[in-house]
Motif scaffolding. Structure first.
Motif, PDB file in Angstrom:
ATOM      1  N   ASN A   1       0.853  -1.186   0.000  1.00  0.00           N
ATOM      2  CA  ASN A   1       0.000   0.000   0.000  1.00  0.00           C
ATOM      3  C   ASN A   1       0.891   1.239   0.000  1.00  0.00           C
ATOM      4  O   ASN A   1       1.423   1.639   1.023  1.00  0.00           O
ATOM      5  CB  ASN A   1      -0.909  -0.002   1.236  1.00  0.00           C
TER       6      ASN A   1
ATOM      7  N   ARG B   1       2.765   7.569   4.329  1.00  0.00           N
ATOM      8  CA  ARG B   1       2.252   8.098   5.598  1.00  0.00           C
ATOM      9  C   ARG B   1       3.030   7.548   6.800  1.00  0.00           C
ATOM     10  O   ARG B   1       3.180   8.220   7.809  1.00  0.00           O
ATOM     11  CB  ARG B   1       0.774   7.731   5.756  1.00  0.00           C
ATOM     12  N   SER B   2       3.486   6.282   6.689  1.00  0.00           N
ATOM     13  CA  SER B   2       4.188   5.684   7.820  1.00  0.00           C
ATOM     14  C   SER B   2       5.587   6.257   7.973  1.00  0.00           C
ATOM     15  O   SER B   2       6.238   6.023   8.982  1.00  0.00           O
ATOM     16  CB  SER B   2       4.299   4.169   7.644  1.00  0.00           C
ATOM     17  N   GLY B   3       6.080   6.932   6.962  1.00  0.00           N
ATOM     18  CA  GLY B   3       7.394   7.543   7.085  1.00  0.00           C
ATOM     19  C   GLY B   3       8.509   6.807   6.365  1.00  0.00           C
ATOM     20  O   GLY B   3       9.679   7.078   6.612  1.00  0.00           O
ATOM     21  N   PHE B   4       8.161   5.847   5.499  1.00  0.00           N
ATOM     22  CA  PHE B   4       9.197   5.262   4.650  1.00  0.00           C
ATOM     23  C   PHE B   4       9.659   6.321   3.653  1.00  0.00           C
ATOM     24  O   PHE B   4       8.840   7.083   3.129  1.00  0.00           O
ATOM     25  CB  PHE B   4       8.647   4.062   3.867  1.00  0.00           C
TER      26      PHE B   4
ATOM     27  N   VAL C   1       0.045   4.271   2.345  1.00  0.00           N
ATOM     28  CA  VAL C   1       0.336   4.030   3.755  1.00  0.00           C
ATOM     29  C   VAL C   1       1.842   4.037   3.992  1.00  0.00           C
ATOM     30  O   VAL C   1       2.322   4.507   5.025  1.00  0.00           O
ATOM     31  CB  VAL C   1      -0.299   2.701   4.212  1.00  0.00           C
ATOM     32  N   ALA C   2       2.599   3.534   3.017  1.00  0.00           N
ATOM     33  CA  ALA C   2       4.061   3.534   3.160  1.00  0.00           C
ATOM     34  C   ALA C   2       4.558   4.968   3.305  1.00  0.00           C
ATOM     35  O   ALA C   2       5.404   5.263   4.154  1.00  0.00           O
ATOM     36  CB  ALA C   2       4.706   2.852   1.958  1.00  0.00           C
TER      37      ALA C   2
END
Lengths: 504, 334
Positions: B205, B211-214, B208-209
């Protein structure tokens, strides 16, 4: 008085010429479940985005834990302990439970190499925080929505959340799962967390709220303790009109008339067993039950999407064979799916094309060309008839609100004038105002002589539209009620009883 | 635990490999020989290296076909350049120059994809054509058989040798070591680094990646750089193994390599894929090639057979999902 964790004061936000929020204040307190309620477009999503730092307000101040912010960034919001759980849960479907739970902590640590023991340990700690037990090495996409939501909650807790904002958290959950979620929410409240529960399902708000805030058209119209608030009052504040549901008139059914649809001993292995019922013209027949009770399979089976393994189907007294959707359509059966976004609409295509797609052969001229003028006239007629709120039928469907999208799906099937219309969760994700209008539409359709099969677990909805209600349990019809013989409370109790039977 | 291992995709591929080998061996006992084993591995080396380079991209949801063109461009350009200089040394310089070119080619592609947010496949289609065109237009249009003195004997440098009853002396080429080292490295990268987990996250996704900070763009760049370098290594290795450098090396092969990766359980839409599976997928295609020759089935059948296996394999997840859905319903109804 509980501590104020967050105060947003006199917030205004405009997008172009549209005022999304107009001088709105919101306070969130520790150990309190605050429900934020409003129709689509009332400004509740904008408010969530402002207090989580996604949008910057045009005017107003935000105070979090005593710190004053004119502009708040997403990172600052996270540092202040604000966590938003969106409807999609923000998880990685292809990764395991453990990794999904631990991933933020891993990224925050700045380490470049993954220690899988540490991942497992973080996941265990996370699960322990809400006393949940999930298989750590299960891939998230194989889990039901309720479990995925637990993971999202755990992620928020591990990020040291003090305020958890849940955006429409119950949309994908069954009744039983909603109760489990409420227990978790109450548990979090006990520990002093603040919960902002954003929803338009008023019965859930009634159950869970300590305080209810209602937005309408970008303004706060109500902010008071939950005690003493009832659903009609909330609905009034939400919509700005009295939604009178008590004086609904039901279509009279000619009991002696032969049934429009008769089903005998219909069975789909693994879906439902030995289902028999009759549906008369002008009748609205409700089918309810929990997720997995076979209700959706029954609907799909009658529509030919999951052809039944055994049993007989009669339409207007004649036996018919339904092996495919084409068969079902040919026999005058229409189906409005549960998931309108995925199964019911071409989101990027114009509204007019979406409405006329089921009628397309009617507009064929010689050489197989389409008569576009008649087609758009027909579409316009339906847009007016069903009061779809749009400036033009040529705009893509995705520009419409949920309630209006649902009207387009309905228009698409009604335009074919089916004899039997199957509606699967017609008001899921639709706000109160549109809901009442869709119910009115269902009654109108019945008035015109259609037989309607309404699949729903929304009990007030069933009570306001159906003549009879079938309760399914474990793939079989467990009970049949006439509407006038049962109350909402009793029906709810039956449904919950079904839940406890099945969970054993 | 064991039960779980048996249900994995890799194990099924492995079973097919074994079953196929048994059948072929029964029809033609010559198949069960050290020389067949060594030959199959030798033919697989460059495909192992290339597919390990493409796998991380595919896990992140990017489908690339330009890797074959990078292999051809870097190896052929390096060779023609060193030939002009009168280089007579060993293979190492080839790997360095070609590797550096591959790195740049990979970074260029990564730049195009991340900077302009273009779909990987579209960019790779353009670069696939462009790199072959570059070779033919600027470097040369014919295969070159003149090898520097220091590299001439390389094609027959063996890690181990054995006596084979059918063909006499046979050996396993040393470059298998490259494939093993690359495989272990990519496996480690995918499983134990934030970059590797980020690749899976992006494939699962992308929103989301982010948003998660990757650091999504950085992760893409690493994957493209790796693809470029490994393609170059594969191109050079192929040149030495076959003792000539070809401007249109592998031009018909990109889909065969992707087929191997997909057979190995990677998903074309991203989020799934393993090094072991990829290696088994590559081997399976090679064995099918050989099996058909050894059993006397016309070579034309090869594509048909690989195609049928691919159809079966790509349907397995769908069939399983359907069965799982039915099973779930039944348990709820029970």
């Amino acid at each position: 008085m509980a501590e104020d964790l967050l105060r947003a004061e006199h917030i205004s936000k405009r997008f172009g010429g549209v005022v999304a929020l107009d001088d709105v204040s919101l306070t969130i307190r520790a150990g309190e479940i605050c429900c934020l309620v409003g129709e689509n477009g009332s400004g509740k999503s904008t408010m969530i985005k402002i207090i989580s730092g996604v949008y910057t307000p045009d005017e107003g101040d935000i105070y979090i834990n005593g710190h004053h912010y004119k502009r708040l960034t997403p990172i600052e919001a996270i540092h202040e302990g604000i966590q938003v759980i969106y409807q999609d849960f923000s998880l990685f479907p292809n990764l395991t439970v453990a990794e999904n739970i631990a991933i933020n902590e891993l990224l925050a640590s700045g380490k470049q190499v993954v220690d899988w023991k540490e991942v497992e340990q973080i996941a265990r700690e996370g699960l322990a925080r809400i006393n949940a037990s999930l298989p750590l090495d299960a891939v998230v996409e194989t889990l039901p929505a309720a479990d995925r939501q637990l993971i999202a909650i755990i992620k928020a807790l591990l990020a040291n959340a003090r305020i958890i904002i849940m955006d429409e958290p119950t949309t994908a959950l069954t009744q039983r799962e909603i109760q489990a979620l409420f227990n978790v929410i109450r548990e979090l409240k006990q520990r002093g967390l603040a919960i902002l529960f954003v929803s338009h399902k008023l019965n859930e708000v009634m159950e869970i709220a300590d305080r209810t805030v209602i937005f309408r058209n970008g303004k706060k119209v109500l902010d008071q303790g939950a005690a003493g608030l009832d659903i009609p009052t909330m609905a009034y504040y939400m919509t700005g009109r009295r939604l009178d549901t008590s004086a609904v008139t039901f279509e009279k059914i000619d009991e002696t008339a032969p049934p429009l649809l008769r089903v005998e001993g219909l069975t789909l292995h693994g879906g439902f067993y030995d289902v028999s019922f009759e549906l008369k013209a002008h009748e609205v027949l409700g089918v309810t039950g929990l997720l997995g009770s076979g209700r959706t399979e029954l609907a799909l089976s009658l529509f030919g999407a999951l052809p039944a393994d055994a049993g007989r189907i009669f339409i207007e007294g004649k036996e018919v064979v339904i092996r495919s959707i084409t068969d079902a359509v040919a026999h005058g059966i229409g189906y409005v799916p549960e998931d309108r976004i995925r199964e019911g609409l071409f989101l990027d295509q114009p509204i007019a094309d979406n409405i006329t797609v089921t009628l397309i052969e009617r507009f064929l001229r010689r050489l197989g060309l389409l008569d576009l003028r008649t087609k758009s006239a027909e579409a316009e007629r339906w847009i007016r008839h069903l009061e779809v709120k749009t400036p033009s039928g040529e705009l893509p469907v995705k520009t419409l609100s949920g309630g209006n999208q649902q009207r387009v799906v309905l228009a698409k099937w009604i335009a074919r004038s089916p004899k039997v219309l199957i509606l699967n969760g017609p008001t899921v994700g639709v706000d109160v105002g549109s809901k009442v209008e869709i119910h009115e539409l269902i009654r109108q359709l019945a008035h015109q002589g259609m037989g309607i099969l309404l699949i729903s677990d929304d009990i007030p909805e069933l009570m306001q539209t159906c003549h009879r209600i079938l309760l399914m349990r474990a793939g079989r019809i467990a009970r049949e009620f006439r509407r006038e013989e049962i109350t909402e409370q009793a029906l709810n109790a039956e449904l919950v009883a079904a839940a406890t039977v099945e969970s054993r | 635990m064991l039960k779980k291992a048996i249900r994995t995709h890799e194990f099924i591929i492995f079973l097919i490999l074994v079953a196929l080998s048994l059948v072929v061996g029964i029809i033609n006992p010559a198949f069960f020989s050290v020389s067949t084993l060594f030959d199959t591995l030798r033919a697989s080396i460059v495909y192992f290296i290339m597919s390990f380079g493409v796998l991380p991209l595919m896990i992140a949801g990017g489908v690339d076909i330009s890797f074959v063109a990078i292999a051809a461009m870097t190896s052929y350009t390096t060779h023609m350049f060193l030939l002009k200089l009168g280089y007579e040394g060993g293979t190492l310089l080839y790997f360095f120059i070609a590797g550096a070119m591959g790195l740049l080619a990979g970074l260029l592609m990564g730049f195009l994809v991340t900077r302009f947010n273009l779909p990987v496949f579209n960019v790779s289609l353009a670069l696939y054509t462009m790199w072959y065109g570059f070779n033919l237009f600027f470097i040369g249009a014919t295969a070159n058989f003149d090898l520097p003195q220091g590299t001439v004997g390389y094609y027959a440098r063996f890690l181990v040798t054995a006596k084979d009853p059918y063909v006499g002396q046979t050996g396993l080429h040393v470059s298998i070591i490259y494939a093993v080292v690359v495989g272990v490295f990519v496996w480690w990268l995918l499983k134990y680094t934030i970059i590797g987990r980020g690749l899976f996250a992006i494939g699962g996704n992308k929103e989301v990646a982010i948003r998660s900070g990757f650091n999504v763009n950085f992760i893409w760049m690493v994957a493209f750089a790796l693809m470029g370098v490994l393609s170059a290594i594969a191109g050079v290795t192929q040149g030495f193994l076959s003792r000539y450098f070809n401007p249109v090396l592998f031009i018909t092969q990109p889909l065969d390599v992707l087929a191997g990766i997909i057979l190995g359980g990677a998903s074309i839409t991203g989020g799934r894929g393993t090094v072991i599976g990829t290696a088994l997928g590559v081997l399976l295609i090679q064995i099918i090639n050989r099996a058909l020759i050894l059993t006397g089935i016309p070579v034309q059948w090869q594509k048909l057979v690989v195609g049928i296996i691919l159809v079966v394999f790509t349907s397995i997840p769908a069939i399983r999902a359907q069965r799982a859905r039915r099973l779930r319903r039944t348990t709820e109804a029970a």
